[in-house]
Design an enzyme around this catalytic site. Structure first.
Site, mmCIF file in Angstrom:
data_model
loop_
_atom_site.group_PDB
_atom_site.id
_atom_site.type_symbol
_atom_site.label_atom_id
_atom_site.label_comp_id
_atom_site.label_asym_id
_atom_site.label_seq_id
_atom_site.Cartn_x
_atom_site.Cartn_y
_atom_site.Cartn_z
ATOM 1 N N CYS A 1 -2.222 -18.069 21.307
ATOM 2 C CA CYS A 1 -1.767 -17.241 22.107
ATOM 3 C C CYS A 1 -0.852 -15.394 21.653
ATOM 4 O O CYS A 1 0.140 -16.598 21.602
ATOM 5 C CB CYS A 1 -1.531 -16.897 23.598
ATOM 6 S SG CYS A 1 -2.831 -17.864 24.563
ATOM 7 N N ASP B 1 1.441 -6.979 -4.252
ATOM 8 C CA ASP B 1 0.586 -7.170 -2.551
ATOM 9 C C ASP B 1 1.394 -8.029 -2.187
ATOM 10 O O ASP B 1 2.006 -9.004 -3.092
ATOM 11 C CB ASP B 1 -0.589 -7.011 -3.099
ATOM 12 C CG ASP B 1 -1.701 -7.071 -2.084
ATOM 13 O OD1 ASP B 1 -2.428 -5.867 -2.092
ATOM 14 O OD2 ASP B 1 -1.341 -7.648 -0.921
ATOM 15 N N SER B 2 2.016 -7.429 -0.997
ATOM 16 C CA SER B 2 2.604 -8.514 -0.413
ATOM 17 C C SER B 2 1.630 -9.704 -0.344
ATOM 18 O O SER B 2 2.811 -10.728 0.546
ATOM 19 C CB SER B 2 2.954 -8.307 1.169
ATOM 20 O OG SER B 2 2.027 -8.133 1.391
ATOM 21 N N SER B 3 0.470 -10.071 -0.705
ATOM 22 C CA SER B 3 0.113 -11.512 -0.326
ATOM 23 C C SER B 3 0.302 -12.262 -1.182
ATOM 24 O O SER B 3 0.003 -13.454 -1.021
ATOM 25 C CB SER B 3 -1.397 -11.393 -0.474
ATOM 26 O OG SER B 3 -2.392 -10.406 0.455
ATOM 27 N N THR C 1 1.159 -1.165 -0.509
ATOM 28 C CA THR C 1 0.121 0.044 -0.109
ATOM 29 C C THR C 1 0.349 1.155 -0.111
ATOM 30 O O THR C 1 0.364 2.437 -0.932
ATOM 31 C CB THR C 1 -0.813 -0.133 1.575
ATOM 32 O OG1 THR C 1 -1.395 -1.188 0.839
ATOM 33 C CG2 THR C 1 -1.980 1.119 1.097
ATOM 34 N N THR D 1 1.747 -4.572 4.327
ATOM 35 C CA THR D 1 1.885 -4.897 5.598
ATOM 36 C C THR D 1 1.364 -6.744 6.076
ATOM 37 O O THR D 1 2.003 -7.246 6.978
ATOM 38 C CB THR D 1 1.063 -3.261 6.620
ATOM 39 O OG1 THR D 1 -0.735 -4.218 5.729
ATOM 40 C CG2 THR D 1 1.553 -2.979 6.380
ATOM 41 N N THR E 1 2.379 -21.672 20.626
ATOM 42 C CA THR E 1 0.702 -20.916 20.735
ATOM 43 C C THR E 1 -0.178 -20.373 19.848
ATOM 44 O O THR E 1 0.197 -19.624 19.658
ATOM 45 C CB THR E 1 1.161 -20.398 22.082
ATOM 46 O OG1 THR E 1 -0.525 -20.404 23.140
ATOM 47 C CG2 THR E 1 1.850 -19.739 22.586
HETATM 48 N N1 ASP Z 1 -2.334 -5.563 0.810
HETATM 49 C C1 ASP Z 1 -0.983 -4.616 1.238
HETATM 50 C C2 ASP Z 1 0.118 -5.769 1.352
HETATM 51 O O1 ASP Z 1 0.181 -6.168 2.469
HETATM 52 C C3 ASP Z 1 -1.743 -4.209 2.396
HETATM 53 C C4 ASP Z 1 -0.778 -3.659 2.731
HETATM 54 O O2 ASP Z 1 0.345 -2.991 2.515
HETATM 55 O O3 ASP Z 1 -0.922 -2.991 4.250
HETATM 56 O O4 ASP Z 1 0.562 -6.152 -0.469
#
Ligand code: ASP
Length: 344
Positions: A279, A57-59, A13, A89, A277
Protein backbone atom coordinates in the site's frame (compact mmCIF):
# COMPACT_ATOMS: atom_id res chain seq x y z
CA UNK A 1 30.64 33.63 4.88
CA UNK A 2 28.57 34.82 1.94
CA UNK A 3 25.74 32.44 1.04
CA UNK A 4 26.88 29.82 -1.41
CA UNK A 5 25.09 26.88 -2.97
CA UNK A 6 26.48 24.02 -5.00
CA UNK A 7 24.37 22.49 -7.76
CA UNK A 8 25.36 18.98 -8.76
CA UNK A 9 24.03 17.79 -12.10
CA UNK A 10 23.65 14.05 -12.60
CA UNK A 11 21.32 13.96 -15.64
CA UNK A 12 17.63 13.31 -16.20
CA UNK A 13 15.01 15.20 -18.13
CA UNK A 14 15.70 18.51 -16.41
CA UNK A 15 19.00 18.90 -18.23
CA UNK A 16 17.64 18.40 -21.72
CA UNK A 17 17.40 21.03 -24.46
CA UNK A 18 16.53 20.80 -28.13
CA UNK A 19 19.62 20.51 -30.28
CA UNK A 20 19.43 23.66 -32.41
CA UNK A 21 20.39 21.74 -35.55
CA UNK A 22 18.49 18.49 -35.24
CA UNK A 23 15.70 19.49 -32.84
CA UNK A 24 16.36 16.28 -30.89
CA UNK A 25 16.43 16.42 -27.06
CA UNK A 26 19.95 16.10 -25.70
CA UNK A 27 21.73 16.97 -22.42
CA UNK A 28 22.77 20.62 -22.34
CA UNK A 29 26.18 21.90 -21.41
CA UNK A 30 25.69 22.39 -17.72
CA UNK A 31 28.36 25.07 -17.53
CA UNK A 32 25.89 27.25 -19.38
CA UNK A 33 23.16 26.87 -16.80
CA UNK A 34 23.19 30.61 -16.13
CA UNK A 35 22.25 31.32 -19.74
CA UNK A 36 19.53 28.66 -19.63
CA UNK A 37 18.19 29.95 -16.28
CA UNK A 38 19.18 33.64 -16.13
CA UNK A 39 16.94 34.04 -13.05
CA UNK A 40 19.72 32.43 -10.99
CA UNK A 41 21.71 35.68 -11.13
CA UNK A 42 18.97 37.42 -9.19
CA UNK A 43 19.73 35.43 -6.06
CA UNK A 44 22.77 37.65 -5.62
CA UNK A 45 24.83 34.95 -3.95
CA UNK A 46 27.31 32.37 -5.12
CA UNK A 47 25.84 29.46 -7.03
CA UNK A 48 28.47 27.07 -8.29
CA UNK A 49 27.80 23.98 -10.32
CA UNK A 50 29.43 20.67 -11.06
CA UNK A 51 28.32 18.09 -13.60
CA UNK A 52 29.20 14.47 -12.91
CA UNK A 53 31.60 13.01 -15.50
CA UNK A 54 28.89 10.68 -16.77
CA UNK A 55 25.46 12.26 -17.28
CA UNK A 56 22.80 9.57 -17.04
CA UNK A 57 19.13 8.92 -17.48
CA UNK A 58 18.41 7.91 -13.92
CA UNK A 59 17.11 4.52 -15.05
CA UNK A 60 20.80 3.70 -15.49
CA UNK A 61 21.55 4.57 -11.88
CA UNK A 62 23.90 2.32 -9.94
CA UNK A 63 24.94 2.57 -6.27
CA UNK A 64 28.39 3.82 -7.34
CA UNK A 65 26.72 7.13 -8.21
CA UNK A 66 25.59 7.45 -4.59
CA UNK A 67 29.18 6.97 -3.48
CA UNK A 68 30.36 9.64 -5.93
CA UNK A 69 27.68 12.03 -4.71
CA UNK A 70 28.51 11.42 -1.05
CA UNK A 71 32.19 12.07 -1.66
CA UNK A 72 31.41 15.30 -3.51
CA UNK A 73 29.15 16.45 -0.70
CA UNK A 74 31.63 15.65 2.05
CA UNK A 75 34.56 17.17 0.13
CA UNK A 76 32.65 20.40 -0.50
CA UNK A 77 30.73 20.49 2.76
CA UNK A 78 32.54 23.40 4.39
CA UNK A 79 32.44 25.61 1.32
CA UNK A 80 28.67 25.68 0.80
CA UNK A 81 25.56 26.35 2.83
CA UNK A 82 23.48 23.89 0.89
CA UNK A 83 23.43 21.50 -2.03
CA UNK A 84 20.97 20.95 -4.89
CA UNK A 85 21.23 17.72 -6.84
CA UNK A 86 19.60 17.63 -10.27
CA UNK A 87 18.56 14.06 -10.94
CA UNK A 88 16.17 12.11 -13.17
CA UNK A 89 12.82 11.59 -11.55
CA UNK A 90 12.58 7.84 -12.19
CA UNK A 91 14.95 6.81 -9.43
CA UNK A 92 15.19 10.04 -7.46
CA UNK A 93 13.44 8.51 -4.45
CA UNK A 94 16.05 5.74 -4.33
CA UNK A 95 18.97 8.17 -4.51
CA UNK A 96 17.52 10.49 -1.89
CA UNK A 97 16.87 7.51 0.40
CA UNK A 98 20.34 6.10 -0.13
CA UNK A 99 22.07 9.39 0.60
CA UNK A 100 20.02 9.91 3.72
CA UNK A 101 21.36 6.63 5.11
CA UNK A 102 24.92 7.06 3.81
CA UNK A 103 25.51 10.57 5.15
CA UNK A 104 26.25 10.57 8.87
CA UNK A 105 25.86 13.79 10.87
CA UNK A 106 24.44 15.76 7.95
CA UNK A 107 23.66 19.28 9.11
CA UNK A 108 23.00 21.09 5.82
CA UNK A 109 20.29 20.85 3.15
CA UNK A 110 20.81 18.33 0.35
CA UNK A 111 17.86 18.82 -2.00
CA UNK A 112 17.13 16.59 -4.95
CA UNK A 113 15.05 17.99 -7.77
CA UNK A 114 14.39 17.40 -11.44
CA UNK A 115 11.52 17.97 -13.81
CA UNK A 116 8.93 16.34 -16.01
CA UNK A 117 9.63 18.69 -18.93
CA UNK A 118 13.16 19.55 -20.05
CA UNK A 119 14.52 22.88 -18.89
CA UNK A 120 14.79 23.92 -22.55
CA UNK A 121 11.01 23.59 -23.09
CA UNK A 122 8.88 26.69 -22.77
CA UNK A 123 6.45 25.12 -20.25
CA UNK A 124 9.19 23.45 -18.24
CA UNK A 125 8.66 22.77 -14.56
CA UNK A 126 12.45 22.53 -14.21
CA UNK A 127 13.12 26.22 -13.67
CA UNK A 128 10.66 26.62 -10.84
CA UNK A 129 11.85 23.44 -9.18
CA UNK A 130 15.47 24.50 -9.43
CA UNK A 131 14.83 28.04 -8.21
CA UNK A 132 12.74 26.88 -5.24
CA UNK A 133 15.34 24.24 -4.36
CA UNK A 134 18.10 26.87 -4.31
CA UNK A 135 16.00 29.20 -2.17
CA UNK A 136 15.33 26.46 0.39
CA UNK A 137 18.93 25.18 0.31
CA UNK A 138 20.05 28.68 1.26
CA UNK A 139 17.39 29.31 3.91
CA UNK A 140 18.74 29.78 7.43
CA UNK A 141 17.57 31.24 10.68
CA UNK A 142 20.20 32.56 13.09
CA UNK A 143 22.76 30.81 10.95
CA UNK A 144 21.04 27.41 11.28
CA UNK A 145 19.78 25.77 8.07
CA UNK A 146 16.01 25.40 8.01
CA UNK A 147 16.06 21.97 6.37
CA UNK A 148 19.25 20.14 7.39
CA UNK A 149 18.42 16.81 5.77
CA UNK A 150 18.16 15.00 2.43
CA UNK A 151 14.94 16.03 0.72
CA UNK A 152 13.13 16.03 -2.61
CA UNK A 153 11.59 19.18 -4.01
CA UNK A 154 8.96 18.74 -6.68
CA UNK A 155 6.10 20.99 -7.71
CA UNK A 156 4.99 22.97 -4.72
CA UNK A 157 6.26 20.69 -1.97
CA UNK A 158 9.44 19.63 -0.27
CA UNK A 159 9.47 16.10 1.11
CA UNK A 160 11.83 14.04 3.25
CA UNK A 161 13.81 12.06 0.66
CA UNK A 162 13.44 8.67 2.31
CA UNK A 163 9.67 9.12 2.68
CA UNK A 164 9.05 9.92 -0.96
CA UNK A 165 7.75 7.89 -3.90
CA UNK A 166 7.31 8.80 -7.55
CA UNK A 167 3.60 8.43 -8.12
CA UNK A 168 2.94 9.98 -11.51
CA UNK A 169 4.78 9.70 -14.80
CA UNK A 170 3.27 12.88 -16.27
CA UNK A 171 1.97 15.26 -13.63
CA UNK A 172 4.07 18.14 -12.35
CA UNK A 173 3.15 16.80 -8.91
CA UNK A 174 5.08 13.63 -9.56
CA UNK A 175 6.04 12.78 -5.99
CA UNK A 176 4.21 12.05 -2.82
CA UNK A 177 5.08 11.27 0.77
CA UNK A 178 2.15 9.34 2.15
CA UNK A 179 3.38 8.69 5.65
CA UNK A 180 5.14 11.92 6.56
CA UNK A 181 3.95 15.49 6.05
CA UNK A 182 5.72 17.79 3.57
CA UNK A 183 8.73 19.53 5.08
CA UNK A 184 7.77 22.73 3.28
CA UNK A 185 5.00 24.02 1.03
CA UNK A 186 5.84 26.45 -1.69
CA UNK A 187 3.40 29.19 -2.64
CA UNK A 188 3.80 32.93 -2.50
CA UNK A 189 5.84 32.19 0.62
CA UNK A 190 7.65 29.04 1.58
CA UNK A 191 5.98 27.57 4.66
CA UNK A 192 8.30 25.36 6.66
CA UNK A 193 6.74 22.62 8.70
CA UNK A 194 9.27 22.80 11.54
CA UNK A 195 7.83 19.85 13.45
CA UNK A 196 8.34 17.56 10.45
CA UNK A 197 12.00 18.50 9.83
CA UNK A 198 14.94 16.68 11.42
CA UNK A 199 17.06 18.76 13.81
CA UNK A 200 20.66 19.71 13.13
CA UNK A 201 22.86 16.93 14.59
CA UNK A 202 24.23 17.67 18.02
CA UNK A 203 27.71 16.37 17.21
CA UNK A 204 30.21 19.10 16.29
CA UNK A 205 32.10 16.62 14.10
CA UNK A 206 31.93 17.09 10.31
CA UNK A 207 29.74 14.71 8.29
CA UNK A 208 31.00 11.39 7.19
CA UNK A 209 29.94 9.26 4.23
CA UNK A 210 29.34 5.57 4.78
CA UNK A 211 29.99 4.09 1.35
CA UNK A 212 30.28 0.33 1.99
CA UNK A 213 26.84 -0.66 0.75
CA UNK A 214 26.00 -4.31 0.18
CA UNK A 215 23.67 -4.76 -2.78
CA UNK A 216 23.10 -8.51 -2.19
CA UNK A 217 19.41 -7.75 -1.84
CA UNK A 218 16.13 -8.42 -3.62
CA UNK A 219 12.51 -7.30 -3.59
CA UNK A 220 9.77 -9.92 -3.75
CA UNK A 221 6.28 -8.60 -4.34
CA UNK A 222 3.71 -11.23 -3.53
CA UNK A 223 0.52 -11.62 -5.57
CA UNK A 224 -2.36 -14.09 -5.56
CA UNK A 225 -1.12 -17.24 -7.26
CA UNK A 226 2.58 -16.43 -7.02
CA UNK A 227 4.32 -19.59 -8.30
CA UNK A 228 6.42 -21.46 -5.76
CA UNK A 229 9.24 -21.40 -8.30
CA UNK A 230 9.31 -17.60 -8.25
CA UNK A 231 9.77 -17.54 -4.48
CA UNK A 232 12.46 -20.19 -4.78
CA UNK A 233 14.24 -18.39 -7.59
CA UNK A 234 14.46 -15.18 -5.58
CA UNK A 235 15.28 -16.63 -2.17
CA UNK A 236 17.89 -19.03 -3.53
CA UNK A 237 19.95 -16.39 -5.32
CA UNK A 238 23.53 -17.25 -4.32
CA UNK A 239 24.89 -14.81 -1.76
CA UNK A 240 21.54 -13.11 -1.13
CA UNK A 241 21.59 -11.46 2.32
CA UNK A 242 18.52 -9.27 2.44
CA UNK A 243 14.99 -9.53 1.08
CA UNK A 244 12.28 -6.88 1.01
CA UNK A 245 9.02 -8.80 1.12
CA UNK A 246 6.24 -6.62 -0.31
CA UNK A 247 3.12 -7.85 1.41
CA UNK A 248 -0.56 -6.95 1.36
CA UNK A 249 -2.20 -4.32 3.54
CA UNK A 250 -0.83 -4.20 7.06
CA UNK A 251 1.87 -6.75 6.30
CA UNK A 252 -0.19 -9.80 5.44
CA UNK A 253 0.93 -12.79 3.40
CA UNK A 254 -0.41 -16.26 2.57
CA UNK A 255 -0.57 -18.67 5.50
CA UNK A 256 -0.20 -21.77 3.32
CA UNK A 257 2.71 -23.94 4.44
CA UNK A 258 4.16 -23.92 0.90
CA UNK A 259 4.68 -20.18 1.26
CA UNK A 260 5.67 -20.02 4.92
CA UNK A 261 8.10 -22.92 4.61
CA UNK A 262 9.98 -21.09 1.90
CA UNK A 263 10.13 -17.95 4.03
CA UNK A 264 11.41 -19.97 7.01
CA UNK A 265 13.97 -21.71 4.81
CA UNK A 266 15.25 -18.34 3.58
CA UNK A 267 15.52 -17.06 7.16
CA UNK A 268 17.33 -20.23 8.22
CA UNK A 269 19.75 -19.67 5.34
CA UNK A 270 20.68 -16.35 6.97
CA UNK A 271 18.63 -14.02 4.75
CA UNK A 272 17.15 -11.07 6.63
CA UNK A 273 13.56 -10.40 5.56
CA UNK A 274 12.00 -6.95 5.89
CA UNK A 275 8.22 -6.72 5.60
CA UNK A 276 7.03 -3.69 3.59
CA UNK A 277 3.44 -3.07 2.59
CA UNK A 278 2.36 -2.82 -1.04
CA UNK A 279 0.00 0.00 0.00
CA UNK A 280 1.14 3.54 -0.71
CA UNK A 281 0.09 4.78 2.73
CA UNK A 282 -0.25 3.21 6.16
CA UNK A 283 1.87 0.76 8.01
CA UNK A 284 2.78 -2.88 8.48
CA UNK A 285 1.44 -4.14 11.81
CA UNK A 286 2.70 -7.66 12.19
CA UNK A 287 0.54 -9.77 14.43
CA UNK A 288 -2.62 -7.78 13.78
CA UNK A 289 -3.96 -10.56 11.55
CA UNK A 290 -3.22 -14.24 11.57
CA UNK A 291 -1.78 -13.73 8.08
CA UNK A 292 1.12 -11.71 9.44
CA UNK A 293 1.55 -13.40 12.83
CA UNK A 294 3.40 -16.31 11.28
CA UNK A 295 5.86 -13.97 9.57
CA UNK A 296 6.50 -12.32 12.93
CA UNK A 297 7.01 -15.68 14.62
CA UNK A 298 9.39 -16.78 11.88
CA UNK A 299 11.59 -13.73 12.48
CA UNK A 300 10.62 -11.35 9.66
CA UNK A 301 11.33 -7.71 10.62
CA UNK A 302 8.50 -5.18 10.34
CA UNK A 303 9.16 -2.34 7.91
CA UNK A 304 6.37 -0.36 9.63
CA UNK A 305 5.48 2.54 7.30
CA UNK A 306 8.71 2.63 5.28
CA UNK A 307 8.64 3.01 1.48
CA UNK A 308 10.06 0.22 -0.67
CA UNK A 309 12.67 2.64 -2.03
CA UNK A 310 13.86 3.52 1.46
CA UNK A 311 13.69 -0.11 2.61
CA UNK A 312 16.01 -1.42 -0.10
CA UNK A 313 18.53 1.38 0.51
CA UNK A 314 18.37 0.94 4.29
CA UNK A 315 18.96 -2.79 3.83
CA UNK A 316 22.03 -2.15 1.63
CA UNK A 317 23.41 0.29 4.20
CA UNK A 318 22.79 -1.97 7.19
CA UNK A 319 24.18 -5.08 5.45
CA UNK A 320 27.22 -3.04 4.46
CA UNK A 321 27.98 -2.30 8.09
CA UNK A 322 26.83 -5.34 10.05
CA UNK A 323 27.25 -9.07 9.72
CA UNK A 324 25.62 -10.28 12.93
CA UNK A 325 21.95 -11.10 12.17
CA UNK A 326 20.79 -9.60 15.49
CA UNK A 327 22.56 -6.33 14.74
CA UNK A 328 21.04 -6.26 11.27
CA UNK A 329 17.56 -6.85 12.65
CA UNK A 330 18.03 -4.23 15.35
CA UNK A 331 19.16 -1.61 12.84
CA UNK A 332 16.31 -2.36 10.45
CA UNK A 333 13.88 -2.13 13.32
CA UNK A 334 15.22 1.29 14.35
CA UNK A 335 14.40 4.71 12.98
CA UNK A 336 17.75 5.75 11.50
CA UNK A 337 16.90 8.90 9.52
CA UNK A 338 13.22 9.60 10.04
CA UNK A 339 12.29 6.93 7.48
CA UNK A 340 9.81 5.12 9.76
CA UNK A 341 7.31 6.03 12.45
CA UNK A 342 8.17 4.03 15.55
CA UNK A 343 4.70 4.21 17.00
CA UNK A 344 3.47 1.96 14.16
N1 ASP B 1 13.99 8.92 -17.48
C1 ASP B 1 14.24 10.19 -16.88
C2 ASP B 1 15.18 9.98 -15.72
O1 ASP B 1 14.77 9.51 -14.70
C3 ASP B 1 12.99 10.80 -16.44
C4 ASP B 1 13.12 12.12 -15.73
O2 ASP B 1 14.15 12.68 -15.54
O3 ASP B 1 12.08 12.64 -15.33
O4 ASP B 1 16.34 10.25 -15.85
Amino acid sequence: METSILIIYTGGTIGMVNDPETGVLCPFNFNQIASEVPELREFGFTIDNIALPEIIDSSDLRPSLWTDLCRLLVDNYDRYHGFVILHGTDTMAYSASALSFMLERLGKPVIFTGSQLPIGKIRTDGKENLIAAIEIAAARQDGIPLVPEVSILFGDRLFRGNRTTKINAESFDAFQSFNHPPLAEIGIHVHYNRDAILPVPSSPLPPFAFTRLDASVAILKIFPGIPAGVIDAVTRVPGLRGLILETYGSGNAPTRPEFLDKIRRALDAGITIYNVTQCAGGSVEMGKYETSRELLRAGVVSGRDITTEAAICKMMRVLGEYSDPDDIRRQLDANLRGEVSLNK
